[in-house]
Design a protein around this motif. Structure first.
Motif, PDB file in Angstrom:
ATOM      1  N   ILE A 284       0.832  -1.201   0.000  1.00 35.57           N
ATOM      2  CA  ILE A 284       0.000   0.000   0.000  1.00 35.57           C
ATOM      3  C   ILE A 284       0.872   1.258   0.000  1.00 35.57           C
ATOM      4  O   ILE A 284       0.536   2.276  -0.604  1.00 35.57           O
ATOM      5  N   LYS A 285       2.022   1.158   0.659  1.00 36.12           N
ATOM      6  CA  LYS A 285       2.960   2.281   0.726  1.00 36.12           C
ATOM      7  C   LYS A 285       3.974   2.247  -0.416  1.00 36.12           C
ATOM      8  O   LYS A 285       4.864   3.095  -0.480  1.00 36.12           O
ATOM      9  N   GLY A 286       3.842   1.235  -1.293  1.00 34.59           N
ATOM     10  CA  GLY A 286       4.777   1.107  -2.396  1.00 34.59           C
ATOM     11  C   GLY A 286       6.138   0.614  -1.950  1.00 34.59           C
ATOM     12  O   GLY A 286       7.153   0.929  -2.563  1.00 34.59           O
ATOM     13  N   GLU A 287       6.154  -0.189  -0.889  1.00 36.83           N
ATOM     14  CA  GLU A 287       7.416  -0.663  -0.332  1.00 36.83           C
ATOM     15  C   GLU A 287       7.480  -2.188  -0.343  1.00 36.83           C
ATOM     16  O   GLU A 287       6.503  -2.867  -0.649  1.00 36.83           O
ATOM     17  N   GLN A 288       8.664  -2.704  -0.016  1.00 41.82           N
ATOM     18  CA  GLN A 288       8.901  -4.135   0.120  1.00 41.82           C
ATOM     19  C   GLN A 288       9.362  -4.407   1.543  1.00 41.82           C
ATOM     20  O   GLN A 288      10.293  -3.757   2.026  1.00 41.82           O
ATOM     21  N   PRO A 289       8.706  -5.336   2.266  1.00 41.10           N
ATOM     22  CA  PRO A 289       9.144  -5.646   3.633  1.00 41.10           C
ATOM     23  C   PRO A 289      10.601  -6.100   3.649  1.00 41.10           C
ATOM     24  O   PRO A 289      10.974  -7.022   2.910  1.00 41.10           O
ATOM     25  N   LYS A 290      11.411  -5.461   4.464  1.00 35.01           N
ATOM     26  CA  LYS A 290      12.833  -5.783   4.505  1.00 35.01           C
ATOM     27  C   LYS A 290      13.095  -7.185   5.036  1.00 35.01           C
ATOM     28  O   LYS A 290      14.098  -7.811   4.693  1.00 35.01           O
ATOM     29  N   LYS A 291      12.194  -7.684   5.874  1.00 34.07           N
ATOM     30  CA  LYS A 291      12.398  -8.992   6.493  1.00 34.07           C
ATOM     31  C   LYS A 291      11.992 -10.150   5.589  1.00 34.07           C
ATOM     32  O   LYS A 291      12.287 -11.301   5.901  1.00 34.07           O
TER      33      LYS A 291
END
Length: 204
Positions: A91-98
């Motif tokens: 939704i934020k245009g991100e990829q979970p780092k974990k």
């Protein structure tokens, strides 16, 4: 000198490391649960995921646990799951780092990642969740069928995997070919799970 030799052998022995790591955890857990016996054997199983079909079915199986247990109505409401974390990040245009990213059709340009698109996976889990609900038994839509066809999985096999993953496989998980390769690699004389692999993961 003899002591140093023993230490050196232990430092390069992964089995010794795992035993040293597991023992205090098991003892503490047994005290908390007020029980005795083998901690890991009694409570957990370890399964090797040998190919994309095994990986994807296991991910969906885990991500749909809250929905199957009626704890959550949808995957995005399923707390403490990787799919919820991926949705919040997307939704934020991100990829979970974990988490390992979905690389989709760009997998040939990248050395690390899951070789499907995030959109396909979200659709797959959502549609599978609808079929798993008792009041929503029906036909899986065309998008999901396309994904399963790429994995050589039938609709029936996929539903069986996402409902009974741990019961179907007790060791390594994958196609018959991958299971045989795995058995040879780890030195097993007999390959376990061939019948279920043929039934669930080798369907055309």
């Amino acid at each position: 000198e003899s002591t140093a030799k023993v230490y050196k052998q232990r430092l390069i022995d992964i089995s010794w490391f795992m035993r040293s790591l597991n023992e205090p955890i098991a003892r503490q857990a047994n005290r908390e649960d007020n029980c005795t016996g083998h901690f890991w054997e009694g409570r957990f199983t370890s399964q090797a995921l040998l190919d994309e079909g095994a990986l994807l079915s296991c991910m969906a199986y885990v991500d749909l646990n809250p929905v199957r247990a009626a704890i959550a109505a949808t995957p995005e409401q399923s707390d403490f799951t990787s799919i919820q974390l991926r949705i919040k990040a997307a939704i934020k245009g991100e990829q979970p780092k974990k988490l390992l990213p979905f690389v989709g059709n760009d997998h040939h340009k990248k050395t690390k990642g899951i070789r499907f698109s995030l959109q396909d996976y979200l659709t797959l889990v959502d549609e599978t969740g609808r079929v798993l609900r008792e009041d929503k038994r029906g036909v899986i839509n065309a998008e999901v069928t396309d994904i399963l066809s790429r994995l050589h999985l039938s609709d029936e096999s996929w539903l069986k995997l996402t409902n009974d993953f741990e019961a179907i496989f007790t060791g390594a998980v994958g196609t018959v070919e991958h299971l045989c390769e795995f058995s040879a690699h780890v030195g097993l004389q007999r390959t376990h799970g061939i019948a279920n692999a043929k039934a669930c993961l080798n369907s055309a």
